[in-house]
Design a protein around this motif. Structure first.
Motif, PDB file in Angstrom:
ATOM      1  N   LEU A 101       0.832  -1.198   0.000  1.00 41.25           N
ATOM      2  CA  LEU A 101       0.000   0.000   0.000  1.00 41.25           C
ATOM      3  C   LEU A 101       0.870   1.252   0.000  1.00 41.25           C
ATOM      4  CD1 LEU A 101      -2.770  -1.037   2.555  1.00 41.25           C
ATOM      5  CD2 LEU A 101      -3.075  -0.685   0.097  1.00 41.25           C
ATOM      6  N   TYR A 102       1.950   1.226   0.762  1.00 39.42           N
ATOM      7  CA  TYR A 102       2.873   2.362   0.799  1.00 39.42           C
ATOM      8  C   TYR A 102       3.477   2.628  -0.577  1.00 39.42           C
ATOM      9  CZ  TYR A 102       7.519   4.436   1.273  1.00 39.42           C
ATOM     10  OH  TYR A 102       8.648   5.191   1.080  1.00 39.42           O
ATOM     11  N   GLU A 103       3.908   1.569  -1.278  1.00 38.18           N
ATOM     12  CA  GLU A 103       4.499   1.736  -2.607  1.00 38.18           C
ATOM     13  C   GLU A 103       3.483   2.347  -3.576  1.00 38.18           C
ATOM     14  OE1 GLU A 103       7.560   1.409  -3.448  1.00 38.18           O
ATOM     15  OE2 GLU A 103       8.321   0.482  -1.615  1.00 38.18           O
ATOM     16  N   GLU A 104       2.211   1.940  -3.439  1.00 38.09           N
ATOM     17  CA  GLU A 104       1.165   2.476  -4.308  1.00 38.09           C
ATOM     18  C   GLU A 104       0.886   3.949  -4.005  1.00 38.09           C
ATOM     19  OE1 GLU A 104      -2.190   0.005  -3.616  1.00 38.09           O
ATOM     20  OE2 GLU A 104      -1.317  -1.775  -4.567  1.00 38.09           O
ATOM     21  N   LYS A 105       0.742   4.267  -2.725  1.00 43.26           N
ATOM     22  CA  LYS A 105       0.306   5.612  -2.346  1.00 43.26           C
ATOM     23  C   LYS A 105       1.406   6.658  -2.509  1.00 43.26           C
ATOM     24  CE  LYS A 105      -3.493   3.618  -1.352  1.00 43.26           C
ATOM     25  NZ  LYS A 105      -4.467   3.426  -2.457  1.00 43.26           N
ATOM     26  N   LYS A 106       2.669   6.253  -2.384  1.00 46.37           N
ATOM     27  CA  LYS A 106       3.727   7.253  -2.465  1.00 46.37           C
ATOM     28  C   LYS A 106       3.872   7.811  -3.885  1.00 46.37           C
ATOM     29  CE  LYS A 106       7.878   4.432  -3.301  1.00 46.37           C
ATOM     30  NZ  LYS A 106       9.208   4.058  -2.781  1.00 46.37           N
ATOM     31  N   THR A 107       3.326   7.109  -4.880  1.00 50.65           N
ATOM     32  CA  THR A 107       3.332   7.658  -6.235  1.00 50.65           C
ATOM     33  C   THR A 107       2.309   8.792  -6.372  1.00 50.65           C
ATOM     34  OG1 THR A 107       1.676   6.079  -7.053  1.00 50.65           O
ATOM     35  CG2 THR A 107       3.981   5.413  -7.181  1.00 50.65           C
ATOM     36  N   GLN A 108       1.328   8.823  -5.443  1.00 51.74           N
ATOM     37  CA  GLN A 108       0.308   9.874  -5.455  1.00 51.74           C
ATOM     38  C   GLN A 108       0.594  10.964  -4.442  1.00 51.74           C
ATOM     39  OE1 GLN A 108      -2.751   6.696  -4.756  1.00 51.74           O
ATOM     40  NE2 GLN A 108      -3.888   7.814  -6.313  1.00 51.74           N
ATOM     41  N   ASN A 109       1.299  10.591  -3.365  1.00 54.31           N
ATOM     42  CA  ASN A 109       1.594  11.563  -2.315  1.00 54.31           C
ATOM     43  C   ASN A 109       2.978  11.244  -1.744  1.00 54.31           C
ATOM     44  OD1 ASN A 109       1.759  12.966   0.205  1.00 54.31           O
ATOM     45  ND2 ASN A 109      -0.473  13.142   0.228  1.00 54.31           N
TER      46      ASN A 109
END
Length: 404
Positions: free
Chosen positions: A187-195
């Motif tokens: 989830l962290y890898e996914e979200k850090k591309t957005q924020n």
């Protein structure tokens, strides 16, 4: 805890009196040790009103639904109060389009109106707003002025009800938040591309509760005590995440063992075979209070989640609940992150053969030293430690990012 003396509003998905432990409300209780916390629970909709209006759950909230009222529900936790939102329109059935988004904005307006009344009445001005995985209302803070907006992302989108609008809503929420905290590395890898201000803080367990299973005076839960030993157990929701093909092979290979699958059953996902197998037992849902007594009766505890894209981002609470009770744990290797946190104390398996072998090995080799090691590992993964990490992240952003 570095985060002290703040006013914090937490908008959670579970209701505060849910019988099941939740990350959301546990976070609120622990932050309230050093801060003034207001927990907004998930709103009732018109559909909920007709379904629940005669239940104690509704009656408890009845006098608090007012749109402009300022009443709060006091809790047993000092500095923690509960805000009951007004009853909202039922809109999730609508397709993802402009009509749905307009209806959602109206619902958000209703919650915001109630919240503004609370803010004014209790002089809450310089506050932190945490959306604790209630992605259904991404625009709630529009028109509000929190000093920091945090999104706590706890799970992937799985259920059709959540995915219907949740994927779009969560994208909005992630992008507009000042901080995003994720419960798994994927989830962290996914979200850090957005924020870019995204962080990984894993789930944990209430060790103080699960460790009650170590008490020699605690009786085993009756439905488990009645089973033929050894008992191989799973505690949790029995639904789509479980690998029923693997489980069937394991159960067939171990006819001398009782397999107890304890928790609510979603029958649409469970093959009929499981309900006719002589050594498979479904005791049903239990109260959270009874969790230690149930786990105490397990000789080996299981996490049989199938390995797929969804499960690879799941960090199950039951992992540390099992370990905190000193139980040997056998799991499918569905999330590689878990090995880092369990330090070799849990056997992660690729197939039915290795899974079955791990169960038998655990039965033959379990001893006091291993149980002590498991409890020690669980003690490193308590909610207190996790919420401390979350609080430190929030404190850092307040002190170094927002006001450097």
């Amino acid at each position: 805890m570095k985060l002290k003396g703040h006013q914090i509003i937490i908008f959670g998905l579970p209701r505060f009196d849910s019988p099941i432990e939740s990350t959301n409300y546990t976070t609120a209780k622990l932050l309230a040790r050093e801060n003034e916390v207001y927990y907004i629970e998930n709103p009732f909709t018109v559909r909920d009103f007709f379904r629940l209006r005669k239940t104690p759950e509704y009656q408890l909230r009845k006098k608090h639904f007012s749109l402009t009222g300022c009443s709060l529900i006091e809790t047993d936790t000092p500095n923690l109060k509960v805000i009951i939102p007004p009853i909202l329109l039922s809109v999730n059935f609508l397709p993802e389009n402009g009509i749905f988004r307009a209806a959602l904005r109206f619902n958000e307006f209703l919650i915001r109106t109630k919240l503004k009344s609370i803010l004014k009445a209790y002089k809450i001005r310089d506050y932190i707003f945490i959306n604790s995985f209630n992605f259904h209302y991404p625009g709630l803070t529009d028109g509000l002025t929190p000093k920091l907006k945090v999104y706590h992302c706890l799970d992937p989108m799985v259920l059709p009800f959540n995915r219907r609008h949740g994927v779009v809503s969560e994208d909005i929420l992630v992008k507009q938040s000042d901080v995003v905290i994720c419960s798994s590395k994927q989830l962290y890898e996914e979200k850090k591309t957005q924020n870019p201000y995204s962080y990984f803080v894993a789930n944990a367990a209430d060790l103080g509760h699960s460790s009650k299973a170590l008490n020699n005076d605690l009786p085993v839960f009756p439905a488990i005590a009645a089973l033929k030993k050894p008992v191989i157990g799973y505690l949790g929701a029995i639904e789509r995440r479980m690998d029923y093909d693997l489980l069937k092979k394991v159960i067939l290979a171990n006819p001398d063992k009782s397999f107890a699958l304890v928790g609510p059953v979603s029958r649409e996902f469970v093959p009929d075979w499981f309900f006719t197998a002589e050594n498979v037992h479904f005791p049903g849902s239990i109260d959270y209070h009874d969790m230690p007594a149930v786990i105490k009766g397990f000789d080996v505890a299981l996490i049989p989640f199938k390995k797929d894209e969804v499960s690879s981002s799941i960090f199950p609470l039951k992992l540390f609940e099992y370990l905190g009770a000193g139980k040997p744990v056998v799991a499918i290797d569905f999330n590689p992150d878990l090995k880092e946190f369990t330090k070799g104390a849990v056997k992660f398996c690729e197939d039915a053969e290795s899974f079955s072998e791990a169960i038998n090995a655990a039965l033959q080799t379990d001893n006091a030293d291993q149980r002590k090691t498991r409890v020690t590992i669980a003690a490193e993964n308590t909610w207190e430690n996790r919420v401390e990490a979350i609080a430190d992240i929030i404190h850092f952003h307040l002190e170094q990012v927002i006001h450097p």
